[in-house]
Design a protein around this motif. Sequence first.
Motif, mmCIF file in Angstrom:
data_model
loop_
_atom_site.group_PDB
_atom_site.id
_atom_site.type_symbol
_atom_site.label_atom_id
_atom_site.label_comp_id
_atom_site.label_asym_id
_atom_site.label_seq_id
_atom_site.Cartn_x
_atom_site.Cartn_y
_atom_site.Cartn_z
ATOM 1 N N ASP A 144 -3.454 -50.681 -28.199
ATOM 2 C CA ASP A 144 -3.500 -49.538 -29.104
ATOM 3 C C ASP A 144 -2.852 -49.880 -30.446
ATOM 4 O O ASP A 144 -3.141 -49.247 -31.459
ATOM 5 N N LEU A 145 -2.000 -50.911 -30.471
ATOM 6 C CA LEU A 145 -1.441 -51.371 -31.739
ATOM 7 C C LEU A 145 -2.519 -52.073 -32.558
ATOM 8 O O LEU A 145 -2.603 -51.888 -33.778
ATOM 9 N N ASN A 146 -3.374 -52.861 -31.894
ATOM 10 C CA ASN A 146 -4.521 -53.445 -32.604
ATOM 11 C C ASN A 146 -5.363 -52.349 -33.232
ATOM 12 O O ASN A 146 -5.782 -52.451 -34.394
ATOM 13 N N THR A 147 -5.596 -51.284 -32.461
ATOM 14 C CA THR A 147 -6.421 -50.185 -32.952
ATOM 15 C C THR A 147 -5.802 -49.543 -34.181
ATOM 16 O O THR A 147 -6.497 -49.239 -35.158
ATOM 17 N N ARG A 148 -4.483 -49.345 -34.146
ATOM 18 C CA ARG A 148 -3.798 -48.762 -35.297
ATOM 19 C C ARG A 148 -3.993 -49.640 -36.545
ATOM 20 O O ARG A 148 -4.295 -49.134 -37.626
ATOM 21 N N LEU A 149 -3.828 -50.949 -36.377
ATOM 22 C CA LEU A 149 -3.894 -51.835 -37.531
ATOM 23 C C LEU A 149 -5.322 -52.067 -38.029
ATOM 24 O O LEU A 149 -5.514 -52.619 -39.110
ATOM 25 N N MET A 150 -6.284 -51.639 -37.245
ATOM 26 C CA MET A 150 -7.685 -51.734 -37.675
ATOM 27 C C MET A 150 -8.112 -50.516 -38.490
ATOM 28 O O MET A 150 -9.237 -50.464 -38.995
ATOM 29 N N SER A 151 -7.218 -49.548 -38.648
ATOM 30 C CA SER A 151 -7.607 -48.260 -39.224
ATOM 31 C C SER A 151 -7.530 -48.201 -40.744
ATOM 32 O O SER A 151 -7.982 -47.223 -41.350
ATOM 33 N N GLY A 152 -6.966 -49.217 -41.386
ATOM 34 C CA GLY A 152 -6.785 -49.160 -42.833
ATOM 35 C C GLY A 152 -7.802 -49.978 -43.602
ATOM 36 O O GLY A 152 -8.822 -50.423 -43.066
ATOM 37 N N SER A 153 -7.517 -50.177 -44.856
ATOM 38 C CA SER A 153 -8.356 -51.026 -45.716
ATOM 39 C C SER A 153 -7.933 -52.476 -45.519
ATOM 40 O O SER A 153 -6.747 -52.800 -45.629
ATOM 41 N N THR A 154 -8.889 -53.340 -45.225
ATOM 42 C CA THR A 154 -8.588 -54.749 -45.006
ATOM 43 C C THR A 154 -8.711 -55.529 -46.314
ATOM 44 O O THR A 154 -9.714 -55.421 -47.023
ATOM 45 N N VAL A 155 -7.669 -56.292 -46.625
ATOM 46 C CA VAL A 155 -7.679 -57.178 -47.786
ATOM 47 C C VAL A 155 -7.638 -58.599 -47.238
ATOM 48 O O VAL A 155 -6.602 -59.091 -46.804
ATOM 49 N N ALA A 156 -8.793 -59.254 -47.195
ATOM 50 C CA ALA A 156 -8.909 -60.582 -46.592
ATOM 51 C C ALA A 156 -8.760 -61.644 -47.677
ATOM 52 O O ALA A 156 -9.700 -61.926 -48.429
ATOM 53 N N LEU A 157 -7.562 -62.220 -47.749
ATOM 54 C CA LEU A 157 -7.327 -63.284 -48.721
ATOM 55 C C LEU A 157 -7.939 -64.585 -48.222
ATOM 56 O O LEU A 157 -7.880 -64.893 -47.038
ATOM 57 N N GLU A 158 -8.514 -65.339 -49.118
ATOM 58 C CA GLU A 158 -9.086 -66.642 -48.788
ATOM 59 C C GLU A 158 -8.328 -67.719 -49.549
ATOM 60 O O GLU A 158 -7.702 -67.443 -50.582
ATOM 61 N N PRO A 159 -8.373 -68.956 -49.054
ATOM 62 C CA PRO A 159 -7.750 -70.038 -49.828
ATOM 63 C C PRO A 159 -8.335 -70.073 -51.225
ATOM 64 O O PRO A 159 -9.540 -69.897 -51.418
ATOM 65 N N LEU A 160 -7.483 -70.273 -52.216
ATOM 66 C CA LEU A 160 -7.949 -70.314 -53.594
ATOM 67 C C LEU A 160 -8.804 -71.547 -53.847
ATOM 68 O O LEU A 160 -8.674 -72.558 -53.157
ATOM 69 N N SER A 161 -9.651 -71.458 -54.850
ATOM 70 C CA SER A 161 -10.406 -72.630 -55.283
ATOM 71 C C SER A 161 -9.431 -73.657 -55.851
ATOM 72 O O SER A 161 -8.264 -73.364 -56.111
ATOM 73 N N GLU A 162 -9.927 -74.858 -56.066
ATOM 74 C CA GLU A 162 -9.078 -75.913 -56.626
ATOM 75 C C GLU A 162 -8.519 -75.503 -57.987
ATOM 76 O O GLU A 162 -7.320 -75.671 -58.261
ATOM 77 N N ASP A 163 -9.372 -74.940 -58.831
ATOM 78 C CA ASP A 163 -8.927 -74.543 -60.172
ATOM 79 C C ASP A 163 -7.911 -73.404 -60.101
ATOM 80 O O ASP A 163 -6.907 -73.411 -60.825
#
Length: 233
Positions: A144-163
């Motif tokens: 149920d903790l997973n469920t709680r944390l799935m309820s918001g807006s997800t900001v999925a950071l990715e590794p930055l480009s080389e530049d």
Amino acid sequence: MVIPRQGVLPLKISGRETFDTFVGGKCEALIKTMRQAASNAQWEFFMVTGPHGCGKTHLLNAIASENPGAFHIDLSLAKDFSPEFLNVKLPDCTLIDNADAIAGDSVWELELFGLFNRWYDSRKGALFISSTSSADRIGFSRHDLNTRLMSGSTVALEPLSEDDSAKALGLKAASRGITLPLQSCLYLVRHFGRDLSRLGQILDTLDDAQLEKSHTLSVPFIKQVLEIDSPLS
């Protein structure tokens, strides 16, 4: 037992991590929304995810730097402390870094579950939680903790480009009063990868060498200090 103290706990990674040194890559628009939510104490929840070294901790530290009354804790450091640190009256901005670090610890999970529910019931303030895994893949024993944390807006950071990684490294250096030419930034990123945490540690070494020898941080000098024989340039 309720811990009455609020504010930044001595359990997080500190340093010069502000938005002046942060490069958001493809998430710039979402990050602007996060900053607005924190400053306006909007009732919103953001789940920040991404691999190690992509800037999750930097992002949360930067938000905390703009909201001095925030409650901010890094759970990768807090496992050696009492879970009751989470049993606090929540301010207008709450930041929980590395939530996946407590996965499998039933006591910590219960406290995090309680914190989330108190935030939800309060109907006020912004909540930010980060994790290496997406909310549905964190190995919590309380699903149920997973469920709680799935309820918001997800900001999925990715590794930055080389530049972008080179740009971020240059900003980090400048914030410390270090002049690191772009060519040197690119060299370090190409040789050591894009993990900004690791690059920051290398920057510390270079800064010490520069002060000792009064030398500019050129690529040849960097190779000498770090004892690199590679022809990469």
